[in-house]
Design a protein around this motif. Structure first.
Motif, PDB file in Angstrom:
ATOM      1  N   LEU A 164      -3.478  10.774 -10.465  1.00  8.29           N
ATOM      2  CA  LEU A 164      -3.881   9.386 -10.296  1.00  8.29           C
ATOM      3  C   LEU A 164      -2.934   8.424 -11.004  1.00  8.29           C
ATOM      4  O   LEU A 164      -2.675   7.316 -10.520  1.00  8.29           O
ATOM      5  N   ASP A 165      -2.404   8.837 -12.150  1.00  7.11           N
ATOM      6  CA  ASP A 165      -1.452   8.002 -12.898  1.00  7.11           C
ATOM      7  C   ASP A 165      -0.379   8.913 -13.461  1.00  7.11           C
ATOM      8  O   ASP A 165      -0.494   9.430 -14.565  1.00  7.11           O
ATOM      9  N   SER A 214       0.927   6.459  -8.720  1.00  6.40           N
ATOM     10  CA  SER A 214      -0.188   7.257  -8.231  1.00  6.40           C
ATOM     11  C   SER A 214       0.246   8.066  -7.017  1.00  6.40           C
ATOM     12  O   SER A 214       0.880   7.539  -6.099  1.00  6.40           O
ATOM     13  N   LEU A 247      -2.058   9.655  -5.247  1.00  7.77           N
ATOM     14  CA  LEU A 247      -3.262   9.778  -4.421  1.00  7.77           C
ATOM     15  C   LEU A 247      -2.953   9.366  -2.980  1.00  7.77           C
ATOM     16  O   LEU A 247      -2.223   8.400  -2.726  1.00  7.77           O
ATOM     17  N   VAL A 290      -7.691  14.745  -3.411  1.00 10.29           N
ATOM     18  CA  VAL A 290      -6.497  13.892  -3.518  1.00 10.29           C
ATOM     19  C   VAL A 290      -6.104  13.262  -2.187  1.00 10.29           C
ATOM     20  O   VAL A 290      -5.190  12.437  -2.160  1.00 10.29           O
TER      21      VAL A 290
END
Length: 296
Positions: free
Chosen positions: A148-149, A156, A158, A237
């Motif tokens: 996510l980070d 990201s 994602l 994800v």
């Protein structure tokens, strides 16, 4: 004397020479073979039959052979109207990327730990081995937060396939499997390559990889099939439906199409993994890479 011990079995040579015993043994072996074939191939063959049958035939007479005839339209309906073609392409892309990353990490990692053997190799090997004892569910949340980070770049991953590909490369089992195989390769070949002036990259490409074709085939089987059937991580994800693979979309498609179309979709989803498995199994069983590399 040792030869006689190694040849011992349930039946002696005298018993095997008797006609009745010999035919009974062959019949028992045949029954076991048939039972194994039915247990392993039976569900696949039933799915192949049901995928080209009508829903009524599957529900009323699930073991009958097409009472109402063969319905080939199920396959085209599943491929086009159920958008299996789109999710199939997503799955192929996810599996190929995961396969490439896993093969790259396993090959280079096993090569460094087994052939180059730096001073820190035992510590790295122990650390890689220790990760096998960590349950996957334990690292699920930290891994998601990392995706996510992403550290350093603060980006990201994602809803990108990199979120599936990069974590797939962290497969300790594949690294240790390749390392174990390379440990058994003849080290005289490495010394001869070094005397000829081959560097680490040249030795990897021209010497180690040709000898490692059997184990690379095994790793490819594991990598591709695991990526093809993986459900939980792609669902986490890849929340965007247009990016999801078949493993994530099939449970949702089940409620929107007829049973016969859904079974056809299942058949399509398992066709390519079977082909991939057969191709790499042939490469693995043949084992031609070792002899060719040593001979050269």
């Amino acid at each position: 004397m040792e030869h006689d011990v190694s040849e011992r079995s349930i039946l002696s040579g005298f018993d095997r020479a008797r006609t009745g015993t010999r035919w009974s043994l062959r019949a028992a072996q045949g029954l076991v073979l048939v039972a194994l074939a039915v247990a392993s191939l039976g569900p696949i063959l039933w799915l192949a039959r049901a995928s080209i049958s009508t829903t009524q035939d599957t529900l009323r007479t699930p073991m009958a052979f097409w009472p109402s005839g063969v319905d080939w339209a199920n396959l085209s309906t599943a491929w086009n109207q159920a958008q299996i073609s789109h999710y199939f392409a997503n799955t192929v892309w996810v599996a190929l990327g995961s396969w490439f990353v896993q093969l790259l990490i396993a090959t280079t990692g096993g090569y460094v730990l087994s052939v180059l053997r730096p001073r820190y190799a035992p510590a790295v090997t122990a650390a890689v081995l220790a990760t096998l004892f960590i349950p996957g569910v334990v690292v699920l949340v930290p891994l998601f937060l990392t995706v996510l980070d992403l550290p350093v770049v603060s980006a990201s991953l994602l809803n990108t396939y990199w979120a599936v590909w990069l974590p797939a490369g962290a497969n300790a089992f594949n690294v240790l499997l390749v390392k174990r195989f390379m440990d058994g390769l003849p080290r005289d070949v490495y010394e001869a390559a070094r005397m000829d002036g081959a560097g680490p990259l040249r030795m990897l490409w021209s010497v180690v990889l040709p000898m490692s074709k059997p184990i690379l085939g095994v790793v490819s089987i594991f990598a591709f099939l695991n990526a093809w059937k993986d459900f939980l991580w792609p669902q986490i994800v890849l929340p965007e439906p247009t990016l999801q693979p078949l493993s994530v979309r099939l449970p949702l498609i089940r409620d929107t199409v007829e049973l016969d179309v859904f079974l056809a979709a299942l058949l399509i989803s398992m066709a390519l993994p079977i082909v991939i498995f057969l191709v790499f199994q042939r490469l693995f069983l043949r084992g031609a890479g070792l002899g060719g590399a040593v001979k050269g």
